[in-house]
Scaffold this motif. Structure first.
Motif, mmCIF file in Angstrom:
data_model
loop_
_atom_site.group_PDB
_atom_site.id
_atom_site.type_symbol
_atom_site.label_atom_id
_atom_site.label_comp_id
_atom_site.label_asym_id
_atom_site.label_seq_id
_atom_site.Cartn_x
_atom_site.Cartn_y
_atom_site.Cartn_z
ATOM 1 N N GLN A 148 46.088 -22.426 87.094
ATOM 2 C CA GLN A 148 45.855 -23.317 85.940
ATOM 3 C C GLN A 148 45.349 -24.532 86.454
ATOM 4 O OE1 GLN A 148 49.675 -23.558 83.923
ATOM 5 N NE2 GLN A 148 49.147 -21.861 82.470
ATOM 6 N N ARG A 149 45.941 -24.878 87.616
ATOM 7 C CA ARG A 149 45.636 -26.469 88.290
ATOM 8 C C ARG A 149 44.185 -26.346 88.914
ATOM 9 N NH1 ARG A 149 50.429 -29.311 91.199
ATOM 10 N NH2 ARG A 149 49.057 -30.898 91.047
ATOM 11 N N PHE A 150 43.819 -24.998 89.372
ATOM 12 C CA PHE A 150 42.582 -24.782 89.772
ATOM 13 C C PHE A 150 41.431 -24.937 88.795
ATOM 14 C CE2 PHE A 150 43.850 -22.300 93.818
ATOM 15 C CZ PHE A 150 43.999 -23.454 94.621
ATOM 16 N N THR A 151 41.547 -24.107 87.652
ATOM 17 C CA THR A 151 40.642 -23.911 86.503
ATOM 18 C C THR A 151 40.681 -25.305 85.615
ATOM 19 O OG1 THR A 151 42.529 -22.710 85.096
ATOM 20 C CG2 THR A 151 40.999 -21.265 86.274
ATOM 21 N N GLY A 152 41.569 -25.752 85.586
ATOM 22 C CA GLY A 152 41.712 -27.327 84.994
ATOM 23 C C GLY A 152 40.795 -28.111 85.599
ATOM 24 N N HIS A 153 40.427 -28.158 86.699
ATOM 25 C CA HIS A 153 39.242 -29.129 87.223
ATOM 26 C C HIS A 153 38.123 -29.153 86.820
ATOM 27 C CE1 HIS A 153 37.513 -31.633 90.373
ATOM 28 N NE2 HIS A 153 38.812 -31.845 90.806
ATOM 29 N N ASP A 154 37.358 -30.109 86.607
ATOM 30 C CA ASP A 154 35.920 -30.396 85.888
ATOM 31 C C ASP A 154 35.059 -29.716 86.725
ATOM 32 O OD1 ASP A 154 37.231 -31.844 83.898
ATOM 33 O OD2 ASP A 154 36.981 -33.579 84.569
ATOM 34 N N SER A 155 35.181 -29.447 87.981
ATOM 35 C CA SER A 155 33.989 -28.792 88.818
ATOM 36 C C SER A 155 34.065 -27.521 88.973
ATOM 37 C CB SER A 155 34.032 -29.782 90.192
ATOM 38 O OG SER A 155 33.945 -31.100 89.919
ATOM 39 N N VAL A 156 35.368 -26.853 88.229
ATOM 40 C CA VAL A 156 35.376 -25.587 88.773
ATOM 41 C C VAL A 156 35.116 -24.781 87.289
ATOM 42 C CG1 VAL A 156 37.293 -23.703 88.997
ATOM 43 C CG2 VAL A 156 37.073 -25.828 90.260
ATOM 44 N N SER A 157 34.233 -23.573 87.347
ATOM 45 C CA SER A 157 33.992 -22.820 86.007
ATOM 46 C C SER A 157 34.813 -21.391 86.186
ATOM 47 C CB SER A 157 32.297 -22.625 86.174
ATOM 48 O OG SER A 157 32.300 -21.635 87.273
ATOM 49 N N GLU A 158 35.279 -21.044 87.261
ATOM 50 C CA GLU A 158 35.880 -19.636 87.457
ATOM 51 C C GLU A 158 36.848 -19.672 88.691
ATOM 52 O OE1 GLU A 158 35.098 -15.027 87.805
ATOM 53 O OE2 GLU A 158 33.412 -16.372 87.174
ATOM 54 N N VAL A 159 37.712 -18.912 88.614
ATOM 55 C CA VAL A 159 38.829 -18.602 89.453
ATOM 56 C C VAL A 159 39.009 -17.198 89.807
ATOM 57 C CG1 VAL A 159 41.031 -19.011 90.770
ATOM 58 C CG2 VAL A 159 39.822 -21.050 89.644
ATOM 59 N N HIS A 160 38.689 -16.402 90.776
ATOM 60 C CA HIS A 160 39.031 -15.108 91.137
ATOM 61 C C HIS A 160 39.535 -14.673 92.361
ATOM 62 C CE1 HIS A 160 34.648 -15.159 91.552
ATOM 63 N NE2 HIS A 160 35.126 -14.695 92.824
ATOM 64 N N HIS A 161 39.899 -13.550 92.737
ATOM 65 C CA HIS A 161 40.451 -13.252 93.930
ATOM 66 C C HIS A 161 41.497 -14.496 94.455
ATOM 67 C CE1 HIS A 161 38.503 -9.760 95.407
ATOM 68 N NE2 HIS A 161 37.215 -10.049 95.169
ATOM 69 N N LEU A 162 42.579 -14.760 93.451
ATOM 70 C CA LEU A 162 43.570 -15.249 93.734
ATOM 71 C C LEU A 162 44.818 -14.624 94.380
ATOM 72 C CD1 LEU A 162 45.238 -18.073 94.016
ATOM 73 C CD2 LEU A 162 45.698 -18.048 91.476
ATOM 74 N N ASP A 184 40.834 -32.879 96.566
ATOM 75 C CA ASP A 184 41.904 -32.646 95.348
ATOM 76 C C ASP A 184 42.777 -31.231 95.519
ATOM 77 O OD1 ASP A 184 40.836 -34.903 94.403
ATOM 78 O OD2 ASP A 184 39.441 -33.577 93.029
ATOM 79 N N PHE A 185 42.091 -30.266 96.061
ATOM 80 C CA PHE A 185 42.641 -28.998 96.080
ATOM 81 C C PHE A 185 43.679 -28.886 97.426
ATOM 82 C CE2 PHE A 185 39.345 -26.384 93.777
ATOM 83 C CZ PHE A 185 39.658 -26.789 92.698
ATOM 84 N N SER A 186 43.495 -29.664 98.492
ATOM 85 C CA SER A 186 44.268 -29.804 99.403
ATOM 86 C C SER A 186 45.744 -30.624 99.143
ATOM 87 C CB SER A 186 43.593 -30.780 100.628
ATOM 88 O OG SER A 186 42.630 -29.911 101.236
#
Length: 299
Positions: A223-237, A270-272
């Motif tokens: 949720q914290r990854f996908t909630g970022h404005d510069s991210v459109s998709e998250v996979h292989h988590l 930000d992700f760090s």
């Protein structure tokens, strides 16, 4: 993007090794005394517990060696290091303790129909000594937080409770002729310990098979990854554990279309900061552009 925290907690690991070493030497010493005491008191219950303690000693010795091995640095063969050997030790010990507990039940249940009266005074003295020695060893390991130490602590707690049962029975037998109390209490304590050990063994087995250590944490990170404005998709988590304490994360993050290089650098920062809250031992993040095809099959 890689993250390799270099605080290896060497002091904690060295202390854990010493705690397990203490437990090993105490257990071996007491097992020898127990065999002699069981023979002198003519107590089959004490002899059976001595065999069980012998199995415990072998398991604790194995865990001690594996704990030392787990502190070795990473190399070409084991690129993540040897932390996982500690988890292997916890798995072996859980299995040995489970088998040993089942064996005790098979030994104790037949005694319900034909209990034997032991030499009670010697049994009482051995019980007091057993509670003190195993209690001290359990206290030493109770300070540990690793999964390995927790499983080993159940070994010793089982022994402490077993000797409490012997102590209670021996006191009662000083006054009444009820030898059936010995197998009854042994069965009760063994079932209680077996329940807890199986629960720990399940957790260890899941981590050994690379199950996610914390499902809720995984959902939160996504949720914290996908909630970022510069991210459109998250996979292989993926999140898995090296030893039950130190976890590893990898993820593919698809960026929004038209993102600039300076924004990617800011995104890495930000992700760090996000991941620093979770204390991962190692993290790998791969950024993918909107028009880029993932080279791995998305699962």
């Amino acid at each position: 993007m890689h993250n390799h925290p270099h605080h290896h907690h060497d002091g904690d690991e060295e202390t854990a090794s010493k705690r397990i070493g203490w437990a090993f030497f105490l257990n071996v010493m007491f097992t020898i005394i127990e065999f002699i005491g069981g023979w002198l008191t003519n107590s089959t219950a004490i002899m059976a517990d001595a065999v069980h303690d012998l199995g415990d000693s072998l398991s604790i010795g194995t865990a001690w060696l594996l704990n030392k091995l787990s502190r070795k640095d990473a190399n070409q063969t084991f690129s993540y290091g040897y932390k996982r050997f500690s988890l292997l030790g916890a798995l072996i010990n859980g299995l040995v303790l489970t088998v040993g507990s089942v064996w005790i039940l098979f030994e104790a249940i037949p005694r319900l129909s034909a209990p034997e009266m032991p030499q009670v005074e010697g049994m009482l003295l051995l019980a007091i000594f057993g509670v003190l020695v195993n209690g001290f060893a359990a206290f030493k390991l109770s300070k540990g937080k690793s999964l390995n130490e927790r499983v080993l602590n159940w070994h010793l707690l089982e022994d402490v409770l077993g000797w409490v049962a012997v102590l209670i029975v021996s006191i009662v037998l000083l006054f009444v002729n009820w030898p059936i109390l010995d197998p009854l209490l042994s069965i009760g304590f063994t079932i209680f310990i077996l329940f807890n050990v199986v629960r720990n063994l399940k957790e260890t087995l899941l981590l050994f098979l690379q199950a996610t250590p914390d499902d809720a944490q995984l959902v939160e990170i996504r949720q914290r990854f996908t909630g970022h404005d510069s991210v459109s998709e998250v996979h292989h988590l993926h999140v898995w554990s090296l030893d039950g304490e130190q976890h590893v994360l990898t993820v593919h993050i698809v960026l929004v279309e038209g993102i600039e290089l300076k924004n990617i650098k800011s995104l890495k920062t930000d992700f760090s900061n996000v991941l620093s809250n979770y204390g991962f031992a190692h993290t790998t993040i791969e950024f993918e552009f909107a028009d880029e095809r993932c080279r791995d099959e998305v699962i």
